[in-house]
Design a protein around this motif. Structure first.
Motif, PDB file in Angstrom:
ATOM      1  N   SER A  92      47.363  21.769   5.172  1.00  0.00           N
ATOM      2  CA  SER A  92      48.096  22.839   5.471  1.00  0.00           C
ATOM      3  C   SER A  92      47.951  23.726   4.377  1.00  0.00           C
ATOM      4  CB  SER A  92      49.522  22.308   5.523  1.00  0.00           C
ATOM      5  OG  SER A  92      50.172  21.601   4.420  1.00  0.00           O
ATOM      6  N   SER A 130      43.783  25.621  15.141  1.00  0.00           N
ATOM      7  CA  SER A 130      44.706  24.836  14.332  1.00  0.00           C
ATOM      8  C   SER A 130      45.714  24.308  15.309  1.00  0.00           C
ATOM      9  CB  SER A 130      45.503  26.097  13.449  1.00  0.00           C
ATOM     10  OG  SER A 130      46.357  26.730  14.054  1.00  0.00           O
ATOM     11  N   ASP A 184      48.618  24.805  15.065  1.00  0.00           N
ATOM     12  CA  ASP A 184      49.854  25.420  15.178  1.00  0.00           C
ATOM     13  C   ASP A 184      49.762  26.156  16.643  1.00  0.00           C
ATOM     14  OD1 ASP A 184      50.204  24.913  12.552  1.00  0.00           O
ATOM     15  OD2 ASP A 184      49.280  26.700  11.824  1.00  0.00           O
ATOM     16  N   SER A 244      46.950  23.543   9.871  1.00  0.00           N
ATOM     17  CA  SER A 244      48.006  24.250  10.145  1.00  0.00           C
ATOM     18  C   SER A 244      48.249  25.107   9.065  1.00  0.00           C
ATOM     19  CB  SER A 244      49.467  22.968  10.049  1.00  0.00           C
ATOM     20  OG  SER A 244      50.359  23.633  10.310  1.00  0.00           O
ATOM     21  N   PRO A 285      53.152  24.190   8.771  1.00  0.00           N
ATOM     22  CA  PRO A 285      53.491  22.923   9.145  1.00  0.00           C
ATOM     23  C   PRO A 285      54.947  22.774   9.602  1.00  0.00           C
ATOM     24  CG  PRO A 285      53.015  23.120   6.771  1.00  0.00           C
ATOM     25  CD  PRO A 285      52.767  24.229   7.460  1.00  0.00           C
ATOM     26  N   LYS A 338      53.787  15.083  12.045  1.00  0.00           N
ATOM     27  CA  LYS A 338      53.773  15.255  10.699  1.00  0.00           C
ATOM     28  C   LYS A 338      53.810  13.775  10.179  1.00  0.00           C
ATOM     29  CE  LYS A 338      56.818  18.569  10.008  1.00  0.00           C
ATOM     30  NZ  LYS A 338      57.627  19.676   9.273  1.00  0.00           N
ATOM     31  N   LYS A 391      48.932  13.817   4.281  1.00  0.00           N
ATOM     32  CA  LYS A 391      49.190  14.961   4.211  1.00  0.00           C
ATOM     33  C   LYS A 391      48.401  15.695   2.772  1.00  0.00           C
ATOM     34  CE  LYS A 391      53.579  15.017   6.324  1.00  0.00           C
ATOM     35  NZ  LYS A 391      53.560  13.299   6.532  1.00  0.00           N
ATOM     36  N   GLN A 447      48.366  19.374   1.035  1.00  0.00           N
ATOM     37  CA  GLN A 447      48.745  20.625   1.174  1.00  0.00           C
ATOM     38  C   GLN A 447      47.892  21.583   0.155  1.00  0.00           C
ATOM     39  OE1 GLN A 447      52.951  21.470   0.050  1.00  0.00           O
ATOM     40  NE2 GLN A 447      52.676  23.456   0.215  1.00  0.00           N
TER      41      GLN A 447
END
Length: 352
Positions: free
Chosen positions: A43, A162, A164, A191, A194, A202, A207, A209
């Motif tokens: 993300s 993505s 999203d 994403s 997120p 999630k 994860k 970031q």
């Protein structure tokens, strides 16, 4: 710009990545230590290199020899290797990429060109439109892909770029895969926001970031990908892009500095603005969707970056919410885009 130069910016063809050395090492160590999670969520803001990292990691996993882990010190693989070329051409049998597909009409154009052995020009490719979302039919192809064994009992990798862009149905379909991923399956989800994802998606992912790039990194990458830019242009584009090399390149290719300068000139003339300047701006940047979208983005960026210069910051800050509301209503109700731009700009002139 040559097609080869353009290709260097395409994530699946690009092995050059700056700014995420720690993240690359983290992924490499997870593979070396056999702690690699089946599903990952990359993300961060749009255009910083999330997809480039995902493809780089996928290439490495498909290339590396698990019996010789000690020999690898990075995720780089030879650019002349078969794996590199297969991934770059979206032709590797153990890699599945899910993204928004072309609309049905434009998909027919692509298929017709392939069938007839023709190649669409850059302009024709640019004009093709993609669907608004990743559809459930696209996700169903993942199930078919994962039902087959890898050619050498290696990893099968799915990149979603993505996530999203998924609607409720397609997101729920992906969730079922994340809940029970098949053996030696690697899901890499990209994403830009997120916070909008299903909490259950999630919770199923490890994860990673990624933060906006440092200014010197954006400048360095701009010099690499757009060597024709002058140093003042590199500096201005770096400042305008807010840590996103993708944005910086898009701005460079679409003359965003020129648009931003025109907007600044109009607004800082305050109530003495020339009506002809406003009309010309609104006529040009409402003429097509691409120009209008860019104008929206730059207007919002202008508001955010100039609040502290306004004589009444509280009053000027209201322009942000009003602009967002106007753009949303214009899009949802199919209102006059030219008029929307004009209303927002004139209000900015009165408030700056």
């Amino acid at each position: 710009m040559t097609q080869a130069e353009n290709n260097n910016c395409i994530p699946r063809k690009n092995g050059f990545l700056l700014g995420f050395e720690k993240e690359e090492k983290f992924l490499l160590d997870a593979w070396k230590n056999n702690t690699l999670h089946n599903s990952w969520l990359f993300s961060g803001i749009e255009g910083i290199g999330k997809a480039t990292l995902a493809y780089k990691f996928a290439r490495f996993i498909l290339y590396a020899d698990a019996k010789q882990k000690g020999q690898y010190s990075s995720l780089n693989i030879p650019t002349d290797s078969n794996i590199y070329n297969l991934v770059g051409n979206n032709a590797h049998p153990d890699l599945k990429v899910i993204e928004r597909d072309y609309t049905d009409t434009d998909k027919k154009k692509v298929l017709k060109a392939i069938k007839e052995g023709e190649q669409l020009s850059d302009e024709e490719l640019k004009s093709l439109k993609k669907s608004a979302v990743i559809r459930i039919d696209d996700v169903r192809t993942v199930n078919e892909f994962l039902s087959k064994r890898s050619g050498n009992d290696g990893w099968r990798i799915v990149i979603i770029d993505s996530i999203d862009d998924m609607n409720t149905a397609s997101a729920n379909a992906i969730l079922k895969i994340l809940e029970e991923p098949p053996h030696k399956t690697l899901m890499l989800l990209i994403s830009h926001n997120p916070n909008r994802l299903l909490p259950t998606i999630k919770s199923r992912c490890a994860k990673l970031q990624l933060h906006p790039l440092e200014a010197n990194t954006v400048s360095s990458l701009l010099r690499r990908y757009r060597p024709e830019l002058s140093e003042p242009e590199v500096k201005e584009l770096t400042e305008l892009s807010s840590g996103s090399i993708g944005k910086a390149i898009m701005y460079a290719d679409n003359k965003a500095l020129e648009i931003y300068e025109k907007l600044s000139k109009i607004v800082y003339a305050k109530e003495k603005f020339a009506l002809t300047d406003v009309l010309d701006f609104c006529n040009i940047y409402s003429a097509d969707d691409e120009n209008y979208t860019l104008a929206q983005e730059l207007i919002l960026k202008f508001i955010a970056e100039n609040i502290h210069k306004a004589s009444d910051m509280e009053e000027f800050s209201k322009s942000w919410e009003e602009a967002i509301k106007t753009f949303k209503e214009t899009d949802s109700l199919n209102l006059d885009k030219r008029q929307a731009l004009m209303n927002i700009i004139v209000n900015l002139c009165k408030r700056i």
